[in-house]
Design a protein around this motif. Structure first.
Motif: not given
Length: 233
Positions: A163-175
């Protein structure tokens, strides 16, 4: 045929989908509920949020699934979103069931309605785990007494690091091509970040007049929504 990979929210395991899975399979689809590390029958395994991402990716790749519909409920919207990036062309659609959606570099706690400090303090006070809700805290969510007892008796303290670790995203979720299921008893409107995603061409909103745990309160209706999502993928 679609292959549904289903991840329930905090405190829950694969068992939470027991009333939904038969409906999906009866319609001719694959259904693969996942118990994330540290929960349910995987209680005691060390887990951070990246562990949960890998749990979902591993289910897809280990079974060599194609035409995958990832389903993330509540907290699991965060690891499901990251898994969606990692499974490539195996992915057909994502369904977010009354879920949190991640932002790169932010955690579940950073989106918590009382503020991250309140959730972090609750986790520390409970020995590094987020305590499951009591029966009284499940009131007002469209659940029968029997459904509440089933929920409470099966719930597992949730590993705090996820719950406390940050997310790692490479693209916009809108894609992503996605359906967002809003459970109206848990609030009449999607959060601002979800509302922004719904303005795009790839996201679709479905509303259901039940509470935050529709796999218990309205399993057949939820299965129908999931089947319709696959048909639009």
């Amino acid at each position: 045929m679609a292959n549904y990979v289903l991840a329930a929210g905090a405190w829950l395991g694969a068992w939470a989908w027991d009333d939904v899975v038969p409906e999906l399979r009866a319609a001719g689809h694959g259904a693969h509920p996942v118990t994330l590390s540290g929960l349910g029958d995987r209680k005691g395994r060390p887990a951070g949020q990246r562990t949960h991402v890998q749990d979902i990716v591993g289910e897809v790749e280990g079974r060599d699934l194609r035409d995958v519909v990832l389903v993330g409920h509540s907290y699991s919207g965060i690891p499901v979103s990251q898994a969606a990036e990692r499974i490539g062309d195996r992915l057909a659609h994502v369904v977010f069931v009354d879920s949190v959606v991640p932002a790169d570099g932010e955690s579940f706690a950073s989106r918590w309605w009382q503020g991250s400090r309140a959730l972090e303090d609750a986790i520390v006070a409970n020995g590094g785990f987020w305590a499951p809700p009591t029966a009284a805290e499940c009131d007002g969510q469209g659940l029968t007494g029997q459904q509440i007892r089933r929920f409470v008796s099966g719930a597992t303290p949730h590993p705090g690091a996820t719950l406390t670790e940050p997310a790692v995203l490479e693209r916009d979720l809108g894609e992503l091509t996605a359906t967002y299921v809003k459970c109206l008893l848990d609030g009449p409107e999607p959060s601002d970040d979800v509302a922004a995603l719904l303005t795009g061409k790839r996201w679709r909103l479905v509303e259901t007049d039940t509470g935050h745990w529709p796999m218990f309160s309205r399993p057949r209706e939820l299965a129908r929504i999931l089947l319709e999502a696959a048909s639009t993928a």
